[in-house]
Design a protein around this motif. Sequence first.
Motif, short mmCIF file in Angstrom:
data_model
loop_
_atom_site.label_atom_id
_atom_site.label_comp_id
_atom_site.label_asym_id
_atom_site.label_seq_id
_atom_site.Cartn_x
_atom_site.Cartn_y
_atom_site.Cartn_z
N MET A 1 -16.35 3.05 -0.78
CA MET A 1 -15.25 2.37 -1.19
C MET A 1 -14.17 2.63 -0.42
O MET A 1 -13.71 3.84 -0.13
N PRO A 2 -13.43 1.48 0.25
CA PRO A 2 -12.16 1.98 0.65
C PRO A 2 -10.94 2.19 0.03
O PRO A 2 -11.19 2.01 -1.15
N PHE A 3 -9.81 2.92 0.49
CA PHE A 3 -8.79 3.38 -0.42
C PHE A 3 -7.61 2.50 0.10
O PHE A 3 -7.36 2.12 1.17
N PHE A 4 -6.83 2.22 -1.07
CA PHE A 4 -5.37 1.92 -0.73
C PHE A 4 -4.71 3.06 -1.22
O PHE A 4 -4.60 3.34 -2.67
N ILE A 5 -3.84 3.51 -0.38
CA ILE A 5 -3.15 4.82 -0.80
C ILE A 5 -1.49 4.46 -0.61
O ILE A 5 -1.00 4.21 0.51
N ALA A 6 -0.83 4.65 -1.77
CA ALA A 6 0.51 4.57 -1.73
C ALA A 6 1.20 5.61 -2.11
O ALA A 6 1.08 6.49 -2.75
N SER A 7 2.24 6.19 -0.78
CA SER A 7 2.35 7.27 -0.90
C SER A 7 4.19 7.41 -0.81
O SER A 7 4.83 6.75 -0.09
N THR A 8 4.65 7.63 -1.68
CA THR A 8 6.16 8.05 -1.81
C THR A 8 6.69 8.92 -0.62
O THR A 8 6.05 9.95 -0.30
N VAL A 9 7.77 8.51 -0.06
CA VAL A 9 8.29 9.23 1.13
C VAL A 9 9.84 9.83 0.90
O VAL A 9 10.50 9.15 0.43
N GLN A 91 -6.10 1.45 3.51
CA GLN A 91 -4.74 0.88 3.66
C GLN A 91 -3.80 1.98 3.21
O GLN A 91 -3.92 2.52 2.20
N HIS A 92 -2.64 2.27 3.89
CA HIS A 92 -1.44 3.04 3.55
C HIS A 92 -0.39 2.13 3.38
O HIS A 92 -0.18 1.44 4.49
N ARG A 93 0.23 2.32 2.61
CA ARG A 93 1.63 2.13 2.29
C ARG A 93 2.64 3.24 2.02
O ARG A 93 2.43 3.88 0.98
N LEU A 94 3.51 3.25 2.65
CA LEU A 94 4.63 4.39 2.71
C LEU A 94 5.75 3.90 1.94
O LEU A 94 6.64 2.96 2.63
N ILE A 95 6.18 4.26 0.62
CA ILE A 95 7.12 3.56 -0.15
C ILE A 95 8.36 4.38 0.25
O ILE A 95 8.64 5.66 -0.15
N ALA A 96 9.43 3.81 0.90
CA ALA A 96 10.57 4.35 1.31
C ALA A 96 11.70 4.02 0.58
O ALA A 96 11.61 2.75 0.08
N THR A 97 12.70 4.54 0.51
CA THR A 97 13.96 4.30 0.04
C THR A 97 14.65 3.41 0.91
O THR A 97 14.40 3.66 2.14
N ASP A 98 15.66 2.57 0.27
CA ASP A 98 16.37 1.57 1.21
C ASP A 98 17.74 2.49 1.51
O ASP A 98 18.76 2.06 1.36
N VAL A 122 -1.45 1.22 8.60
CA VAL A 122 -0.38 2.19 8.07
C VAL A 122 0.75 1.16 7.88
O VAL A 122 1.21 0.73 8.87
N GLN A 123 1.52 0.87 6.68
CA GLN A 123 2.91 0.23 6.83
C GLN A 123 3.79 0.56 5.72
O GLN A 123 3.46 1.49 5.02
N VAL A 124 5.04 0.57 6.15
CA VAL A 124 6.43 0.98 5.53
C VAL A 124 6.57 -0.05 4.55
O VAL A 124 6.87 -1.29 4.91
N HIS A 125 6.88 0.16 3.23
CA HIS A 125 7.12 -0.72 2.18
C HIS A 125 8.60 -0.01 1.59
O HIS A 125 8.58 0.99 1.00
N THR A 126 9.61 -1.19 1.65
CA THR A 126 10.83 -0.59 1.35
C THR A 126 11.39 -1.67 0.20
O THR A 126 11.66 -2.70 0.43
N PRO A 127 11.25 -0.98 -1.28
CA PRO A 127 11.85 -2.19 -2.14
C PRO A 127 13.30 -2.36 -2.04
O PRO A 127 13.95 -1.26 -2.01
N LYS A 128 13.89 -3.58 -1.91
CA LYS A 128 15.01 -3.82 -1.71
C LYS A 128 16.26 -2.92 -2.47
O LYS A 128 15.92 -3.09 -3.92
N GLY A 129 16.92 -2.28 -2.11
CA GLY A 129 18.15 -1.60 -2.96
C GLY A 129 17.56 -0.18 -3.57
O GLY A 129 18.19 0.34 -4.26
N LEU A 130 16.26 0.17 -3.34
CA LEU A 130 15.88 1.30 -3.91
C LEU A 130 16.57 2.66 -3.52
O LEU A 130 16.37 3.01 -2.14
N THR A 131 17.45 3.45 -4.24
CA THR A 131 17.86 4.54 -3.94
C THR A 131 17.79 5.28 -5.22
O THR A 131 17.55 4.85 -6.29
N THR A 132 18.34 6.97 -4.91
CA THR A 132 18.34 7.48 -6.38
C THR A 132 19.97 7.85 -6.43
O THR A 132 20.28 8.88 -6.92
#
Length: 387
Positions: A1-9, A91-98, A122-132
């Motif tokens: 089974m392949p993996f879809f791995i979403a990693s917070t960065v 599939q890798h998605r790197l969840i980045a802050t905006d 491997v792709q970078v995904h940035t939710p618009k406006g995501l900051t802390t």
Amino acid sequence: MPFFIASTVGTSLLTNLLREDESGRIGDIYDHANDSEEEIPEELYQMAEETVKRAVEDLRGADAKSIRKASAELNGILSFYEQEPMSGRDQHRLIATDTALGQLTAEGTKEILEDWGAGGAVQVHTPKGLTTKNTNSLRDGVKRFLDWCEQTLPEYRENEYEVVFNLTGGFKSLQGILNTVGTFYADRMIYIFQAGPELITIPGLPVRLDTDLFENTPARFLRLEALDRVPEGTLPKAQYEDVPEALIDEVEERVYSFSEWGKLLWNRARRSILEQEKCFDLARLRYDERFRSDVGAADPDSRRRLHETLAIVSVMLEVHGGDTAPLKESGSLQYKNYEGKTTEKGNPIGHFQLYEDREGERVSCQAKEEGLLLRRFGRHDAVNNAP
């Protein structure tokens, strides 16, 4: 089974690999971690950019142990692969802050993973406006992340991917929220706490949500969702008095959005609701019998797009007192009257496309004092030929 791995960065790729003469800049990195590229001091950005480039070059061809030391998120991913077989379809998605630094570290992490050979894409995904930076920024970004989860992850699950949330890296305030989100969207979550070598795995829980609140009165939640697409739109708090406060955001006596938890719950219920054959009781909209028949004959995906659009139209009409002018000004709806086509009584017949239409579907309608009477729904040519 392949993996879809979403990693917070987070910023550990920077802070872990600073040269000895740069170690005093860690405080500056933390202080400016939420800055945009326009806000961050130029000299600090240049130093961070050079550090990431150096990290990518230094780790080119390195062994797994060296790469794991580079950052928390890389440590989590490579530790995972020590326990699970890698697939060329992973599939890798790197969840980045905006943010400026968030983009730098995510892109650097992407290059390192690709060079290491982390199977698949491997792709970078940035939710618009995501900051802390503050609570509002974090909550708005999380809501966009939830929309991404709902739009993206079910398809991978249908294709027999196992969804993994790697929460080893990233900001603690974001990790805490995504830990709960992962309960609903991930098959398992993985962590490595502090610098320890052991990978900790938490399985997703078989949670069943009580969606009766949404299913019993769907129209008001459709309209609540639509507020995100109507500038300055709000709805009276009185319409949501029986809704738990944790599910909505309000200002004074007006409701302006789902909360992040409301968004999570609604997203889990919305598809089955929006694909229904019936027309919902939306303010300032009435339905001709032909329109109802067209809706019943449409495919589920078309009905979903239609109901989303009608909720937006309903809110726009209510915000503007029934005036159709804002619908005409909306590039996403493109409302206009037909030329040379009128009702039996000589009144103009209008039409609009589905919101940000991609399928060539149209709604024909007649403007009334209180709103719109919807006449037909279907493919562009079919509606235009008999509006």
